[in-house]
Design an enzyme around this catalytic site. Structure first.
Site, PDB file in Angstrom:
ATOM      1  N   PHE A 119      47.119 -16.235 -38.742  1.00 23.72           N
ATOM      2  CA  PHE A 119      47.013 -17.292 -39.743  1.00 23.72           C
ATOM      3  C   PHE A 119      47.018 -18.625 -39.014  1.00 23.72           C
ATOM      4  O   PHE A 119      48.062 -19.194 -38.719  1.00 23.72           O
ATOM      5  CB  PHE A 119      48.171 -17.187 -40.723  1.00 23.72           C
ATOM      6  CG  PHE A 119      48.020 -18.045 -41.943  1.00 23.72           C
ATOM      7  CD1 PHE A 119      46.927 -17.910 -42.763  1.00 23.72           C
ATOM      8  CD2 PHE A 119      48.986 -18.984 -42.280  1.00 23.72           C
ATOM      9  CE1 PHE A 119      46.774 -18.701 -43.882  1.00 23.72           C
ATOM     10  CE2 PHE A 119      48.847 -19.774 -43.399  1.00 23.72           C
ATOM     11  CZ  PHE A 119      47.735 -19.635 -44.199  1.00 23.72           C
ATOM     12  N   ALA A 120      45.826 -19.116 -38.688  1.00 17.25           N
ATOM     13  CA  ALA A 120      45.671 -20.295 -37.845  1.00 17.25           C
ATOM     14  C   ALA A 120      45.863 -21.571 -38.653  1.00 17.25           C
ATOM     15  O   ALA A 120      45.253 -21.740 -39.711  1.00 17.25           O
ATOM     16  CB  ALA A 120      44.293 -20.290 -37.187  1.00 17.25           C
ATOM     17  N   HIS A 121      46.691 -22.473 -38.134  1.00 17.67           N
ATOM     18  CA  HIS A 121      46.931 -23.739 -38.824  1.00 17.67           C
ATOM     19  C   HIS A 121      47.613 -24.706 -37.862  1.00 17.67           C
ATOM     20  O   HIS A 121      48.014 -24.333 -36.765  1.00 17.67           O
ATOM     21  CB  HIS A 121      47.818 -23.532 -40.058  1.00 17.67           C
ATOM     22  CG  HIS A 121      49.186 -23.022 -39.735  1.00 17.67           C
ATOM     23  ND1 HIS A 121      49.418 -21.708 -39.381  1.00 17.67           N
ATOM     24  CD2 HIS A 121      50.397 -23.631 -39.691  1.00 17.67           C
ATOM     25  CE1 HIS A 121      50.701 -21.527 -39.153  1.00 17.67           C
ATOM     26  NE2 HIS A 121      51.318 -22.679 -39.320  1.00 17.67           N
ATOM     27  N   ALA A 122      47.736 -25.935 -38.285  1.00 14.50           N
ATOM     28  CA  ALA A 122      48.465 -26.961 -37.552  1.00 14.50           C
ATOM     29  C   ALA A 122      49.153 -27.853 -38.576  1.00 14.50           C
ATOM     30  O   ALA A 122      49.052 -27.627 -39.783  1.00 14.50           O
ATOM     31  CB  ALA A 122      47.527 -27.777 -36.659  1.00 14.50           C
ATOM     32  N   ASN A 146      48.486 -25.708 -31.006  1.00 16.64           N
ATOM     33  CA  ASN A 146      49.663 -25.135 -31.649  1.00 16.64           C
ATOM     34  C   ASN A 146      50.048 -23.808 -31.002  1.00 16.64           C
ATOM     35  O   ASN A 146      51.220 -23.531 -30.733  1.00 16.64           O
ATOM     36  CB  ASN A 146      49.391 -24.948 -33.140  1.00 16.64           C
ATOM     37  CG  ASN A 146      50.592 -24.452 -33.910  1.00 16.64           C
ATOM     38  OD1 ASN A 146      51.743 -24.681 -33.548  1.00 16.64           O
ATOM     39  ND2 ASN A 146      50.335 -23.746 -35.002  1.00 16.64           N
TER      40      ASN A 146
END
Length: 286
Positions: A66-69, A50
């Site tokens: 703010f780590a996410h996928a 990402n």
């Protein structure tokens, strides 16, 4: 909706973790999501990809990533992880580097974690809370800071902020006809409702932070009846742009969107009420 303490168990908290770069920082957050049964290893790889594809837009406040996928089969349940770094690392963000805190999010869908994101955004926007989180000595102490003393501290801080801001807010008064003045010749319709989009790469994480901050500003202005906020992703934003008066997003996502037919406003710190206030004033020329 899930609350913050429901999504962040003690086992998903690690403090003073040593990493060499941003990829290792995300792997640390992703590893905790795997250990606590929220995701598979594939999700960690998706979080790194990402950033590689969309840039460091997930560094949404100074020192905070703010780590996410996207929701995917790699997400087993909605959950969060918390990694405080021993030494900060560079993600490549123009204004918010270096990062000392990485919070990981795995979301099954775009709605179940909304309340938790709103609570976290409000906590991180408070300098005293940020300092307490940085000084917490273990997971139990950190979770106690996030919970707050019976939930009273945040309410008092919010009330004080509203009082301090009141003298500076643009007034919206009832007038005859279909419009209420917004200042400098602009108007907020009394019957129609304006829409503002907050946009991130996946529509489930950073855009919700920005949505929450914007809604708090609109509440203080007294405009919540007249302006609705929708968090979405880059693909959906292009189709929804014609419905909106403006898009608020990061510099990286703005580049991805390109020319979209409505004003695109850049926000550097997604948790900053004063910055979002300035952007909103610019949008409506108040």
């Amino acid at each position: 909706m899930a609350a913050l303490n429901d999504l962040l168990p003690k086992a998903a908290v690690r403090l003073d973790v040593r990493v060499a770069d941003w990829q290792e920082a995300i792997r640390a957050a992703g590893g905790l999501l795997v250990e606590t049964g929220a995701t598979t290893d594939d999700y960690t790889a998706e979080m790194i990809r990402n950033v590689e594809e969309n840039g460091p837009y997930l560094v949404i406040a100074p020192g905070f990533a703010f780590a996410h996928a996207r929701p995917s089969p790699a997400v087993l349940r909605t959950g969060m992880s918390w990694v405080r770094l021993e030494q900060p690392v560079e993600f490549g963000h123009e204004s918010n580097d270096p990062v000392h805190l990485v919070v990981g999010l795995a979301a099954e869908d775009s709605g179940a974690h909304t309340a938790a994101m709103a609570a976290l955004a409000q906590l991180l926007a408070d300098p005293a809370t940020g300092q307490a989180l940085q000084e917490a000595t273990d997971a139990e102490a950190l979770l106690a800071v996030l919970a707050g003393p019976d939930g009273e501290r945040d309410d008092r801080g919010q009330e004080e902020a509203v009082r301090e801001q009141a003298v500076r807010e643009p007034a919206v008064r009832e007038v005859a006809g279909d419009e209420r003045p917004a200042g400098n010749g602009q108007a907020v319709p009394a019957k129609a409702v304006h829409k503002i989009l907050t946009v991130c790469g996946n529509g489930v994480g950073t855009s919700l932070f920005l949505k929450n901050t914007l809604e708090q500003v609109l509440d203080r202005w007294g405009w919540s009846r007249h302006v609705t906020v929708e968090a979405t992703d880059t693909i959906s934003a292009k189709g929804k742009a014609s419905e909106a008066v403006a898009i608020l997003t990061s510099r990286e996502i703005a580049r991805t969107l390109g020319e979209i037919g409505v004003p695109v406003k850049i926000v550097e710190d997604f948790t900053s009420g004063p910055e979002v206030d300035r952007v909103l004033r610019d949008t409506y020329e108040v």
